[in-house]
Every structure is written in structure tokens, then in C-alpha cells.
Design a protein around this motif. Structure first.
Motif, PDB file in Angstrom:
ATOM      1  N   GLY A  68       0.806  -1.215   0.000  1.00 48.08           N
ATOM      2  CA  GLY A  68       0.000   0.000   0.000  1.00 48.08           C
ATOM      3  C   GLY A  68       0.839   1.264   0.000  1.00 48.08           C
ATOM      4  O   GLY A  68       0.423   2.309  -0.511  1.00 48.08           O
ATOM      5  N   THR A  69       2.037   1.183   0.562  1.00 49.35           N
ATOM      6  CA  THR A  69       2.961   2.312   0.560  1.00 49.35           C
ATOM      7  C   THR A  69       3.784   2.351  -0.723  1.00 49.35           C
ATOM      8  O   THR A  69       3.968   3.412  -1.333  1.00 49.35           O
ATOM      9  CB  THR A  69       3.909   2.225   1.780  1.00 49.35           C
ATOM     10  N   VAL A  70       4.271   1.188  -1.157  1.00 48.48           N
ATOM     11  CA  VAL A  70       5.143   1.106  -2.337  1.00 48.48           C
ATOM     12  C   VAL A  70       4.419   1.551  -3.604  1.00 48.48           C
ATOM     13  O   VAL A  70       5.005   2.209  -4.474  1.00 48.48           O
ATOM     14  CB  VAL A  70       5.682  -0.327  -2.500  1.00 48.48           C
ATOM     15  N   VAL A  71       3.136   1.216  -3.736  1.00 44.46           N
ATOM     16  CA  VAL A  71       2.412   1.462  -4.977  1.00 44.46           C
ATOM     17  C   VAL A  71       2.379   2.941  -5.346  1.00 44.46           C
ATOM     18  O   VAL A  71       2.288   3.306  -6.525  1.00 44.46           O
ATOM     19  CB  VAL A  71       0.981   0.880  -4.878  1.00 44.46           C
ATOM     20  N   TRP A  72       2.496   3.815  -4.359  1.00 42.73           N
ATOM     21  CA  TRP A  72       2.453   5.255  -4.625  1.00 42.73           C
ATOM     22  C   TRP A  72       3.643   5.739  -5.452  1.00 42.73           C
ATOM     23  O   TRP A  72       3.555   6.771  -6.121  1.00 42.73           O
ATOM     24  CB  TRP A  72       2.401   6.037  -3.312  1.00 42.73           C
ATOM     25  N   VAL A  73       4.763   5.033  -5.389  1.00 42.79           N
ATOM     26  CA  VAL A  73       5.963   5.480  -6.115  1.00 42.79           C
ATOM     27  C   VAL A  73       6.154   4.704  -7.416  1.00 42.79           C
ATOM     28  O   VAL A  73       7.168   4.870  -8.093  1.00 42.79           O
ATOM     29  CB  VAL A  73       7.230   5.350  -5.231  1.00 42.79           C
TER      30      VAL A  73
END
Length: 348
Positions: A36-41
Motif C-alpha cells: 500500500g505504501t510502495v504502490v504510490w511510487v
């Protein structure tokens, strides 16, 4: 062994199994904050954010990008659940449950409204604006909402110990939000929208749990959960994403670009962790009640902070750590409830 002893033994097994499902939920839920955090980058979401921000500003861009990320999250969860139900041979039961709309399936479609466009979208907004650790801890207040609504709507019992746990969770929530949101609003920074997202997550998951608990009086958890995500996919892909595309945002363009190998891999990881987190969450409700299932599932905040620190090295602020500690104490108080209190989950 007499009948009373057998009944007590069976009850203890039921409670133990309910706590086990809720604990598995917490571990899988904590893991979900990594993808959920990685997908933003990752592209196309990173590129989408930049393109929309250039014309509409950072705040609008983050929210619109969060919508598309949440829609893909719902899609991958749905795929994981279809494989799960197919393996269990429950497609026939799913068809029967859909037909029983008024007594049963309507509750899961209603739960999808609060679980998707409110809770999960709010969590992705919180991740985008403030960070994964905050998003994980901010939603720890959701058992307060779920417990109170379950008690009001269908008489689920809340003991004094459970009320004490709720009080700790409320104190933790005030600590998490108090200083941060006031400073952001005072500075005029758009990050305050992330705090609003955290509140959306807490309220949405609490309401969803209470509504789903009603549907689970009749339906099997695996089937009910799949219908809940079917409803969410309808909301995203048939209603919200097309409306945003009509308004002028490049939803179709970036949805088509989302099928890059790394992006697909991360989203599949998100779908598996979140899908089976929900499976275990829903399975705990009929066994130990909505309030207690949510209270034990609340340990996801601890696992999320640990996983985020181990993989990304992010250390949350002291308000998040202290507030999260209060929430976890509250969950532990609920967890330590005597099994005798759970002999009946509903009041007379």
C-alpha cells in the motif's frame, strides 16, 4: 463427561478459534501496508500524480490517484477471493446468497459502501498525504465505532472490560490526531487531508464491521465477503472511475498503463494480503463478536509499524507511537476478557 462440560469445552474452542482468526487478520493487515505504501511510487500512479498536480494541484491529484489505486486494490482482492471460493467449492452458495437480497446480501453490498469509498480510500489518502505508519495507526479507533454500533443495532453485549478497552482506544485516537491535525490546519498545509483520510478509515471500517455482522447471521463469511468486494468493484469501476473520467481526469489512460510487471506484482501482493486479512476478519465476527474481533484485529497497527520500520526504516512521530500504544493497550484489555463473558454474544 456430562453435557454441561461438553458445552463449555465446545464454547472454549469456539472462542479460541475466533481469537486465532482475528490475530491472523492483524498480521495480514499489517503486511498490506507494505504494498500500500510502495504502490504510490510506481508508475503509472507516480506519473498520474505528477500530471494531474500540474493542472489541478497536489491535493486533488493525491485524492484522484488514491481513487484509482483503491479501485485496483479492490479488483485484485476480488480475484484472490474468487480463487479462494472456487477452491472451497462455494460458487453455488454464492449464487444462493445473492438471490437472498433482502434478508442477507443487501448487508454486504451496504458494507461495501463504507468499506471501500470510505475506509480503504481513506487509508490510501492517509498513506499518500502523511505516510504508511500514520495511516495504519490512525484507523486503530475503528473498534470503538464497530462495538457501539453493534451494541445499538442488534444488541451485541459490551462488558465493562470491553468498555475499558474502548476508553483506552479513544485516548489513543485523541493523542494520534490531536497535535498533528491542528498543526497542519494552522500551517495551511494540504497534509491535513491525510488526517481526514485516517478518520474516514476508522469510521468506515467500524461501520462496515457492524453492518457485516448483521449479514453474517445468515451467510457464510467467505461468501459474504466476496459479495462485499463485488459491491465495491461495482462502485469503483462502474460508477466513480467513469464519472471522474467524464469530468476530465485521465482515469482510462492510466488504468490502461497499470499493467506493468512490477506494478502488477505489488498489487497482487496487496490483493492477497488484504483479501485474506478480510477472510479472517469476517470469520472472527460470528465466533467472538464484532467488537472483540475488531479489537484483536486492531493489533495490525503494531505489525504495520514494525513491518514499515523493517522494510523502509520509517520511524513514526512520538504522538503516533504513544497514541498507538494506548490503542494497543485497549485492544489487549478486550483480548483478555474471560471466556464466560462470551457465552452469549447478544443481549436478550
Amino acid at each position: 463427561m456430562d453435557l454441561q462440560s461438553l458445552k463449555k469445552q465446545e464454547h472454549q474452542k469456539r472462542v479460541k478459534k475466533g481469537f486465532m482468526w482475528a490475530l491472523f487478520c492483524a498480521i495480514l493487515w499489517g503486511l498490506w501496508y507494505l504494498p500500500g505504501t510502495v504502490v504510490w511510487v510506481l508508475n503509472p500512479f507516480d506519473e498520474m500524480y505528477g500530471e494531474i498536480a500540474a493542472t489541478s494541484g497536489d491535493g486533488v491529484s493525491l485524492i484522484v490517484t488514491a481513487v484509482l489505486i483503491t479501485a485496483f486494490n479492490a479488483l485484485t482482492v476480488m480475484l484472490a477471493l474468487m480463487v479462494w471460493n472456487g477452491t472451497l467449492g462455494k460458487f453455488g452458495e454464492m449464487k444462493r446468497t445473492i438471490k437472498e437480497f433482502h434478508p442477507c446480501s443487501k448487508w454486504f453490498f451496504l458494507a461495501s459502501i463504507f468499506g471501500g469509498p470510505m475506509a480503504i480510500l481513506g487509508s490510501f489518502i492517509a498513506i499518500g498525504f502523511v505516510g504508511g505508519a500514520f495511516a495504519a495507526v490512525a484507523a486503530l479507533m475503528y473498534p470503538v465505532v464497530g462495538s457501539i454500533l453493534a451494541q445499538k443495532w442488534y444488541g451485541e453485549k459490551i462488558s465493562r472490560r470491553a468498555f475499558a478497552g474502548i476508553a483506552f482506544i479513544i485516548l489513543g485516537g485523541l493523542t494520534i490526531f490531536g497535535g498533528g491535525v491542528l498543526s497542519e490546519i494552522g500551517s495551511g498545509n494540504v497534509a491535513w487531508i491525510g488526517y481526514l483520510g485516517g478518520l474516514m478509515a476508522a469510521a468506515g471500517w467500524g461501520i462496515e464491521g457492524a453492518i457485516a455482522g448483521k449479514g453474517l447471521d445468515i451467510a457464510e463469511p467467505d461468501v459474504g465477503l466476496t459479495l462485499r468486494f463485488l459491491g465495491e468493484n461495482i462502485i469503483w469501476w462502474i460508477i466513480i472511475v467513469p464519472i471522474l473520467a467524464i469530468v476530465g481526469f485521465p482515469m482510462v489512460k492510466f488504468a490502461a498503463l497499470a499493467f506493468e510487471p512490477l506494478t502488477i506484482l505489488v498489487m497482487v501482493f496487496a490483493g492477497i494480503t488484504f483479501g485474506f486479512c478480510y477472510v479472517t476478519w469476517y470469520k472472527s465476527f460470528p465466533l467472538i463478536g464484532v467488537g472483540r474481533g475488531q479489537g484483536i484485529g486492531n493489533l495490525y497497527g503494531l505489525f504495520a509499524v514494525i513491518f514499515i520500520f523493517l522494510f523502509f526504516g520509517d520511524v513514526p512521530s512520538w504522538t503516533i507511537l504513544v497514541g498507538g500504544a494506548f490503542c494497543l493497550i485497549g485492544s489487549s484489555v478486550m483480548f483478555s476478557e474471560e471466556t464466560g463473558e462470551l457465552e452469549t454474544l447478544r443481549g436478550d
